[in-house]
Design a protein around this motif. Structure first.
Motif, PDB file in Angstrom:
ATOM      1  N   ARG A 140       3.174   2.684  -1.737  1.00 62.13           N
ATOM      2  CA  ARG A 140       3.375   3.474  -2.961  1.00 62.13           C
ATOM      3  C   ARG A 140       2.115   4.225  -3.375  1.00 62.13           C
ATOM      4  O   ARG A 140       2.202   5.250  -4.056  1.00 62.13           O
ATOM      5  N   ASP A 141       0.960   3.702  -3.000  1.00 62.33           N
ATOM      6  CA  ASP A 141      -0.301   4.369  -3.332  1.00 62.33           C
ATOM      7  C   ASP A 141      -0.700   5.393  -2.274  1.00 62.33           C
ATOM      8  O   ASP A 141      -1.196   6.471  -2.608  1.00 62.33           O
ATOM      9  N   ARG A 149       0.797  -1.224   0.000  1.00 60.15           N
ATOM     10  CA  ARG A 149       0.000   0.000   0.000  1.00 60.15           C
ATOM     11  C   ARG A 149       0.835   1.282   0.000  1.00 60.15           C
ATOM     12  O   ARG A 149       0.319   2.345  -0.345  1.00 60.15           O
TER      13      ARG A 149
END
Length: 460
Positions: A324-325, A322
């Motif tokens: 990187r998002d 998660r």
């Protein structure tokens, strides 16, 4: 003088008492309230564990992290225990953190701010029965599991012993740069991934040789700044150790230099946010994968209303799948507010799994992947990846799977010693430092002028 005394009294009373009007999550159900009042009364009269000037120094160091001029390295046990607060255990964690810091300093050409997850990490949320040695015992008996306020005094005493040894070691030659480099050279020679790290270790050795050839007295590098911090979970304990700066009127949590609010207690209308808003320490907040930008902005307003660099750190524990998002959206929202906070990666808590043996564990490669994603996200934004916050030990435990000298799933029962969550052992911790150093080296160089021209966002 009368007005100054009144102001100081109001400051400490506000910090120590205002939180009681708010809902306090994850607090023990102390059965003996009279004993609790007696213990906290004695703690309120006890000497502080840390001092305002030390907290202010760390706040300046964290301001450098927020501006992109330094890196934070924070690490230690998931949960300290009274039994393991030994000289060897403390020395091992300190040695590991010093070794990691040297690698990161050389790779980044930036100062590394060293904060031990030590001298206060004796309480844990979430656990239904054993809530850490500060509250009750791990034994499966009714007596052991009953919350006992007297353990708060034992927590204070164990923390004082830890701090005394840390201060003696970091000022008494244990942190000598030549010695730390020798430890790292030994690690590289023994590591299964040692060949990958040889170049960086050789560079450090040549740098030290160059300094000696130039007449630099490396004995001046025999000391190290070192701070301690823990999750400020038990508010009765923190309130009892709240002190005001003489003549200044600012209240400090003197149980540690840098305290943080956990993912489970960061409610905007909760007691923890209220207490933390009243103390002058540098503070941090853990942000999990469900954190929204609006929540982060509200925390910023409550905890850093004056937007002071060094005041607030956001520790992101999103999980490797998660980060990187999630991270870019949060960073961009905070940058748009003109706030200089430090962004730090906690790659441990979002990556916990259960092995077939039933042991909670973390895979080293997944931990590294979250750190890598954290650094990459900042690279793309042109902002500063401020450092890492990890659970580690200086012992050769078998709690996390993988690493250069790989721990296998079938190895987990051999030395699974944590009181709560799995920690990186010494070898895995140093593996992580070398790999993180490679990640920082891959960052494009950023000048101070480019940071300023980008509205200050690059300094985050």
């Amino acid at each position: 003088m009368m007005k100054d005394s009144k102001r100081e009294s109001e400051a400490i009373n506000g910090a120590a008492e205002s939180w009681r009007a708010f809902p306090a999550r994850q607090q023990p159900d102390w059965p003996d309230q009279d004993e609790l009042r007696a213990v906290t009364g004695r703690l309120a009269a006890a000497p502080p564990l840390v001092f305002a000037a030390e907290c202010d120094l760390l706040r300046r160091r964290m301001a450098a992290v927020a501006r992109g001029e330094a890196i934070l390295l924070q690490g230690g046990d998931c949960a300290e225990t009274f039994e393991r607060a030994t000289a060897d255990g403390i020395r091992g964690k300190l040695q590991t953190l010093l070794q990691m810091a040297v690698v990161l300093t050389h790779a980044t050409a930036l100062p590394v701010v060293k904060v031990g997850r030590m001298a206060g990490q004796y309480a844990k949320p979430r656990l239904p029965s054993y809530r850490g040695d500060a509250v009750n015992g791990p034994e499966f008996t009714e007596r052991a599991r009953t919350p006992d306020p007297r353990r708060l005094r034992e927590m204070y005493e164990a923390s004082a012993r830890t701090l005394n040894l840390v201060r003696a070691l970091t000022t008494g030659g244990f942190a000598d740069l030549r010695q730390v480099h020798a430890w790292n050279a030994g690690f590289v020679a023994a590591s299964g991934a040692g060949e990958r790290y040889e170049q960086l270790a050789d560079e450090i050795g040549r740098s030290l040789a160059f300094m000696r050839a130039c007449g630099v007295d490396t004995r001046e590098l025999a000391t190290a700044e070192f701070f301690v911090g823990h999750e400020g979970l038990l508010l009765d304990y923190e309130a009892a150790l709240t002190r005001t700066e003489p003549g200044g009127g600012r209240a400090y949590a003197t149980s540690g230099h840098m305290l943080w609010i956990g993912e489970r207690t960061r409610d905007l209308d909760g007691a923890h946010v209220e207490y933390f808003s009243r103390v002058a320490n540098p503070i941090a907040v853990k942000l999990g994968p469900t954190t929204t930008p609006d929540t982060v902005l509200s925390l910023l307003d409550r905890l850093d209303p004056d937007r002071e660099p060094g005041r607030l750190t956001f520790v992101v524990r999103a999980g490797a799948d998660r980060v990187r998002d999630l991270l870019p959206t949060l960073v961009e929202k905070v940058n748009a507010e003109g706030a200089l906070v430090a962004w730090v990666s906690d790659p441990m808590h979002g990556n916990t799994t259960t092995a077939p043996s039933g042991h909670k564990t973390r895979r080293f490669d997944t931990v590294v992947d979250e750190v890598r994603g954290f650094v990459e996200a900042h690279q793309e934004l042109g902002t500063h990846p401020g450092g890492i916050h990890v659970e580690l030990t200086g012992d050769d435990v078998t709690e996390c799977v993988g690493g250069g000298n790989a721990v296998l799933e079938e190895d987990l029962p051999h030395r699974y010693e944590t009181a709560c969550d799995p920690r990186l052992n010494r070898t895995q911790s140093l593996d992580l430092a070398f790999l993180l150093a490679e990640g920082y080296r891959a960052q494009p160089a950023r000048s101070a002028s480019s940071m300023i021209s980008n509205g200050g966002s690059s300094a985050r």
